[in-house]
Scaffold this active site. Structure first.
Site, PDB file in Angstrom:
ATOM      1  N   TYR A 142       7.016   3.463   0.389  1.00 54.13           N
ATOM      2  CA  TYR A 142       6.940   1.823  -0.334  1.00 54.13           C
ATOM      3  C   TYR A 142       7.701   1.772  -1.468  1.00 54.13           C
ATOM      4  O   TYR A 142       8.482   0.671  -1.495  1.00 54.13           O
ATOM      5  CB  TYR A 142       5.384   1.717  -0.618  1.00 54.13           C
ATOM      6  CG  TYR A 142       5.103   0.229  -1.137  1.00 54.13           C
ATOM      7  CD1 TYR A 142       5.380  -0.904  -0.376  1.00 54.13           C
ATOM      8  CD2 TYR A 142       4.944   0.188  -2.689  1.00 54.13           C
ATOM      9  CE1 TYR A 142       5.066  -2.095  -1.185  1.00 54.13           C
ATOM     10  CE2 TYR A 142       4.927  -1.122  -3.007  1.00 54.13           C
ATOM     11  CZ  TYR A 142       4.670  -2.023  -2.380  1.00 54.13           C
ATOM     12  OH  TYR A 142       4.632  -3.432  -3.074  1.00 54.13           O
ATOM     13  N   ARG A 163      -5.433   9.303  -5.063  1.00 50.31           N
ATOM     14  CA  ARG A 163      -4.628   8.808  -3.823  1.00 50.31           C
ATOM     15  C   ARG A 163      -3.287   9.330  -3.867  1.00 50.31           C
ATOM     16  O   ARG A 163      -2.695   9.340  -4.934  1.00 50.31           O
ATOM     17  CB  ARG A 163      -4.687   7.331  -4.018  1.00 50.31           C
ATOM     18  CG  ARG A 163      -5.977   6.518  -3.603  1.00 50.31           C
ATOM     19  CD  ARG A 163      -5.551   5.100  -3.169  1.00 50.31           C
ATOM     20  NE  ARG A 163      -4.659   4.623  -3.735  1.00 50.31           N
ATOM     21  CZ  ARG A 163      -4.636   3.286  -3.575  1.00 50.31           C
ATOM     22  NH1 ARG A 163      -5.031   2.537  -2.745  1.00 50.31           N
ATOM     23  NH2 ARG A 163      -3.671   2.615  -4.342  1.00 50.31           N
ATOM     24  N   SER A 189       0.663  -1.293   0.029  1.00 49.63           N
ATOM     25  CA  SER A 189      -0.115   0.007   0.193  1.00 49.63           C
ATOM     26  C   SER A 189       0.818   1.130  -0.351  1.00 49.63           C
ATOM     27  O   SER A 189       1.772   1.547   0.914  1.00 49.63           O
ATOM     28  CB  SER A 189      -0.792   0.078   1.206  1.00 49.63           C
ATOM     29  OG  SER A 189      -1.341   1.185   1.171  1.00 49.63           O
TER      30      SER A 189
END
Length: 326
Positions: free
Chosen positions: A155, A283, A92
Site C-alpha cells: 500500500y 499489525r 489498508s
C-alpha cells in the site's frame, strides 16, 4: 478561512473519484453544499451509495458508476471537468500485504489512468490522495516531507509511486498535481465494519453495542488523528493553490499526537462505558508512531486546519450515535 468560504469560478465542475467512500462522499457533500457542480465516480467496491444518497436529487450532483482501471471510463469522467479530487483507491496496510497485485492494479494503474485522462481532457488541477504510510520506517518525529524511510507495505509503495507520477506529470506535461499525505482521517461516513475498518469508528460501534474491542499491540502507538473537515479544506485549497506548488506532496493532518490507549479510554468515558479492551498482536506493516509537520501545506496551500482532535472526536461520536444506534 475554512473551506465553506472558498470561492471558485461559477462554471467549475469537480470530479471526485471514490466519491461514495468515506473521504470522497464528504467532499461531494461539501462541494454540492457550496453550490458547485460535482460528479461522483465510484465502482462501489468499497464505497456505499447511501453515503451520497441525500445528494441524488440535487441538480448540481451526478453519480457515475465506473472503475478507474478502465481508461475509457476515466476519459469520460474527466470530460469538461475543472478539478479532479482523486480519492479512489483500496486502503489498508495489512490487506495490501495479502493482495499486492490487486493494489498495484487499482492504486497505481488506476491513478495513472486518471492522471492521463485529466491531462488529455484539460483538467486545471489534479489533487490526489496519498498517505502518511510513505514515511515507512523513518524514525524521526514529526514526519516532514523529504525525509522518508524504507516502505513497509505494498500500500505504501503504491502511494509513493503515485507521488512520483504526480511529479512527472507536472514536469513533463504541465498538469498541476497535488498529493495529499493523509494522517489517520476520521469522522462521519467512515465505515466501522469489516476486518480492516479504521480504529475510531470500530471502537465506537463496539462500545455502543457493549462489545469488547481488540487493540492491536499494546495501545501505546501514537497517531496524528485528523478530522474529516480538515481534509476537505486541504483538498479544496489545493484546487486554488499556485501552479508553483504543483508536483509536490503535502502532509495533511492537524499536527497533534494521540496514543491509542488514551483514545480508547476517552471514548469509554464519552460513551459512559467501563469495558476493558482485549490486546492482540501488532499489525504487520504498521508504524509505531506518527505525527505530522504541516508547515509545508500551511505555506504553499494556505492550509489552516480548524478542527483539533477533541473537537473532531465529539462531532464523530455524535454522528455515530445518531447513525448507528444501539
Amino acid at each position: 478561512m475554512g473551506f465553506k468560504e472558498l470561492v471558485f469560478p461559477k462554471d467549475s465542475i469537480f470530479l471526485v473519484t471514490g466519491g461514495a467512500g468515506f473521504i470522497g462522499s464528504n467532499l461531494c457533500e461539501a462541494i454540492s453544499d457550496m453550490g458547485y457542480r460535482v460528479r461522483c465516480l465510484d465502482n462501489l467496491s468499497t464505497g456505499k451509495k447511501e453515503n451520497v444518497d441525500r445528494l441524488a436529487k440535487r441538480g448540481n450532483y451526478t453519480f457515475m458508476e465506473g472503475d478507474i482501471r478502465n481508461p475509457d471510463t476515466c476519459m469520460e469522467a474527466c470530460a469538461g471537468v475543472t478539478y479532479v479530487l482523486h480519492q479512489a483507491a483500496w486502503g489498508s496496510v495489512p490487506r495490501s500485504i495479502e493482495m499486492p497485485l490487486f493494489y498495484e492494479e487499482v492504486n497505481i494503474r488506476g491513478t495513472l489512468n486518471m492522471m492521463e485522462a485529466a491531462r488529455q481532457q484539460g483538467v486545471k488541477k489534479f489533487v490526489y490522495a496519498s498517505s502518511s504510510s510513505v514515511y515507512g520506517d523513518h524514525p524521526v518525529l514529526p514526519k516532514t516531507e523529504g525525509q522518508e524511510g524504507n516502505l513497509l507495505s505494498p500500500y505504501a509503495l503504491t502511494k509513493r509511486t503515485d507521488e512520483e507520477y504526480g511529479k512527472l506529470y507536472k514536469r513533463l506535461y504541465g498538469l498541476d498535481t497535488y498529493g495529499m499525505r493523509y494522517f489517520n482521517v476520521f469522522g462521519r461516513h467512515q465505515d466501522p465494519d469489516g476486518a480492516y475498518a479504521a480504529v475510531i469508528p470500530k471502537f465506537i460501534k463496539l462500545l455502543l453495542n457493549d462489545q469488547v474491542p481488540t487493540i492491536n499491540g499494546d495501545g501505546k502507538q501514537s497517531r496524528d488523528f485528523t478530522y474529516i473537515d480538515n481534509v476537505i479544506e486541504a483538498n479544496l485549497k489545493a484546487c486554488l493553490a499556485p501552479s508553483e506548488a504543483a508536483g509536490e506532496a503535502f502532509n495533511i493532518a492537524y499536527g497533534g499526537r494521540e496514543y491509542l490507549i488514551d483514545i480508547y479510554y476517552g471514548l469509554c468515558k464519552a460513551l459512559g462505558k467501563t469495558i476493558e479492551p482485549n490486546f492482540g498482536p501488532d499489525r504487520a506493516g504498521d508504524i509505531r508512531h506518527s505525527n505530522a509537520d504541516i508547515n509545508k501545506a500551511r505555506k504553499l496551500l494556505n492550509y489552516a486546519p480548524e478542527y483539533d482532535f477533541e473537537t473532531g472526536i465529539k462531532l464523530a461520536i455524535d454522528w455515530y450515535k445518531e447513525n448507528l444506534g444501539k
